[in-house]
Scaffold this motif. Structure first.
Motif, PDB file in Angstrom:
ATOM      1  N   LYS A 118       3.937  -6.205  -4.341  1.00 45.79           N
ATOM      2  CA  LYS A 118       2.851  -5.276  -4.624  1.00 45.79           C
ATOM      3  C   LYS A 118       2.590  -4.345  -3.439  1.00 45.79           C
ATOM      4  O   LYS A 118       2.626  -4.784  -2.285  1.00 45.79           O
ATOM      5  N   PRO A 119       2.277  -3.073  -3.702  1.00 48.75           N
ATOM      6  CA  PRO A 119       1.812  -2.203  -2.623  1.00 48.75           C
ATOM      7  C   PRO A 119       0.453  -2.690  -2.129  1.00 48.75           C
ATOM      8  O   PRO A 119      -0.437  -2.974  -2.929  1.00 48.75           O
ATOM      9  N   ARG A 120       0.316  -2.792  -0.827  1.00 49.42           N
ATOM     10  CA  ARG A 120      -0.933  -3.308  -0.266  1.00 49.42           C
ATOM     11  C   ARG A 120      -1.957  -2.217  -0.019  1.00 49.42           C
ATOM     12  O   ARG A 120      -3.147  -2.510   0.151  1.00 49.42           O
ATOM     13  N   THR A 121      -1.497  -0.982   0.040  1.00 52.84           N
ATOM     14  CA  THR A 121      -2.397   0.125   0.363  1.00 52.84           C
ATOM     15  C   THR A 121      -2.163   1.281  -0.601  1.00 52.84           C
ATOM     16  O   THR A 121      -1.131   1.359  -1.276  1.00 52.84           O
ATOM     17  N   VAL A 152      -2.836  -5.253  -8.860  1.00 55.35           N
ATOM     18  CA  VAL A 152      -2.999  -4.241  -7.810  1.00 55.35           C
ATOM     19  C   VAL A 152      -4.361  -3.574  -8.001  1.00 55.35           C
ATOM     20  O   VAL A 152      -4.586  -2.879  -8.985  1.00 55.35           O
ATOM     21  N   VAL A 154      -5.952  -1.455  -5.829  1.00 55.38           N
ATOM     22  CA  VAL A 154      -6.172  -0.286  -4.970  1.00 55.38           C
ATOM     23  C   VAL A 154      -7.000   0.739  -5.741  1.00 55.38           C
ATOM     24  O   VAL A 154      -6.641   1.098  -6.871  1.00 55.38           O
TER      25      VAL A 154
END
Length: 305
Positions: A118-121, A152, A154
């Protein structure tokens, strides 16, 4: 580079189910009658193909290409918008599907966040989206947010900050979360040529009040005609009628959730209402039992028929 097809997306888009045979193979022969049903019976003028409802993450790249081609072929001249979801766990597969969507004449592409690594930012997610969009720069590009599936969380408002500097073809968001603060901030920040499409069917009226330009959802496959009435009522400021329709939709969804509302149940409900033979879901999603399907269809009929 500006997208070739730059129509602003409004109104309802049905998130299409993927027809399968009893043996679990893609069944393209159903798509023509499916388009007929959506346009003639439900008043639907746009579709969102190979998304969550279409079980895209359970399909191969080759299957997704076959489906995208058939949907574009059958909907051409009959639908205002055919948006193809091209998101994958693999960046390369997503780019491949994006290029293919441009080749077959899709009206736009959408991309979900990867959900294994997963993208963290917001920046990491934006960079992934940028790489996919660059493979099809002539197509309008939409970020598809659905945190209940991707995990996610974000904020979308952070993702779309100055995003056209990275993705000139960016044209909006399919917002399938329940955070109306984040959604409202997306609408507030949205540019005039963008479309903010709400994706929680049972809360659409709230989305419209917040400024949604349109909506994408699975229940519009078989309740689109009623939701169109709700949108018309909202636009004419008949809030009593709009709420009445929204509450009916909520009553059905709440009942289905209590019985176990998943892709398999939803697909069977579409089969029962439409008469189309959509087949079972693909494992690991289990087919809906006949008894459960009958309970929900009886509830549907008691509310809407």
């Amino acid at each position: 580079m500006a997208p070739a097809n730059d129509r602003k997306v409004t109104g309802l888009l049905a998130a299409t189910f993927t027809p399968l045979t009893a043996q679990g193979e893609v069944n393209l022969s159903v798509i023509g009658p499916y388009v007929d049903y959506l346009t003639e019976k439900q008043g639907i003028k746009g579709i969102f193909v190979n998304g969550t409802t279409g079980e895209s993450m359970s399909l191969s790249v080759a299957e997704r290409k076959d489906l995208a081609e058939e949907w574009c072929l059958r909907a051409k001249g009959r639908m205002d918008n055919v948006i193809i979801h091209v998101g994958c766990m693999s960046l390369k597969d997503s780019q491949d599907l994006a290029r293919h969507a441009a080749e077959i004449g899709a009206d736009g592409i959408a991309v979900i966040s990867p959900s294994f690594f997963k993208p963290r930012t917001a920046d990491a997610l934006r960079r992934f989206l940028q790489e996919v969009a660059s493979a099809a720069p002539t197509l309008p590009f939409y970020y598809y947010q659905i945190p209940s599936f991707t995990g996610v969380n974000v904020p979308v408002r952070d993702v779309i900050e100055d995003i056209e500097k990275l993705i000139p073809s960016f044209r909006g968001v399919k917002f399938s979360g329940s955070d109306l603060l984040d959604f409202g901030q997306c609408v507030s920040y949205s540019q005039p040529h963008w479309s903010v499409l709400y994706g929680v069917d049972e809360q659409l009226l709230a989305g419209l009040a917040m400024g949604a330009n349109g909506a994408v959802g699975s229940t519009y496959n078989y309740m689109g005609c009623y939701v169109n009435q709700m949108i018309s009522a909202f636009e004419t400021k008949d809030l009593v009628k709009a709420r009445t329709i929204q509450f009916k939709i909520q009553e059905l969804v709440r009942y289905a959730i209590k019985l176990g509302f998943d892709i398999g149940v939803n697909k069977q409900l579409m089969t029962e209402v439409s008469g189309l033979h959509l087949g079972p879901p693909r494992l690991p999603v289990m087919p809906c039992s006949p008894d459960l399907a009958q309970l929900i269809i009886q509830k549907y009929q008691s509310i809407f028929v």
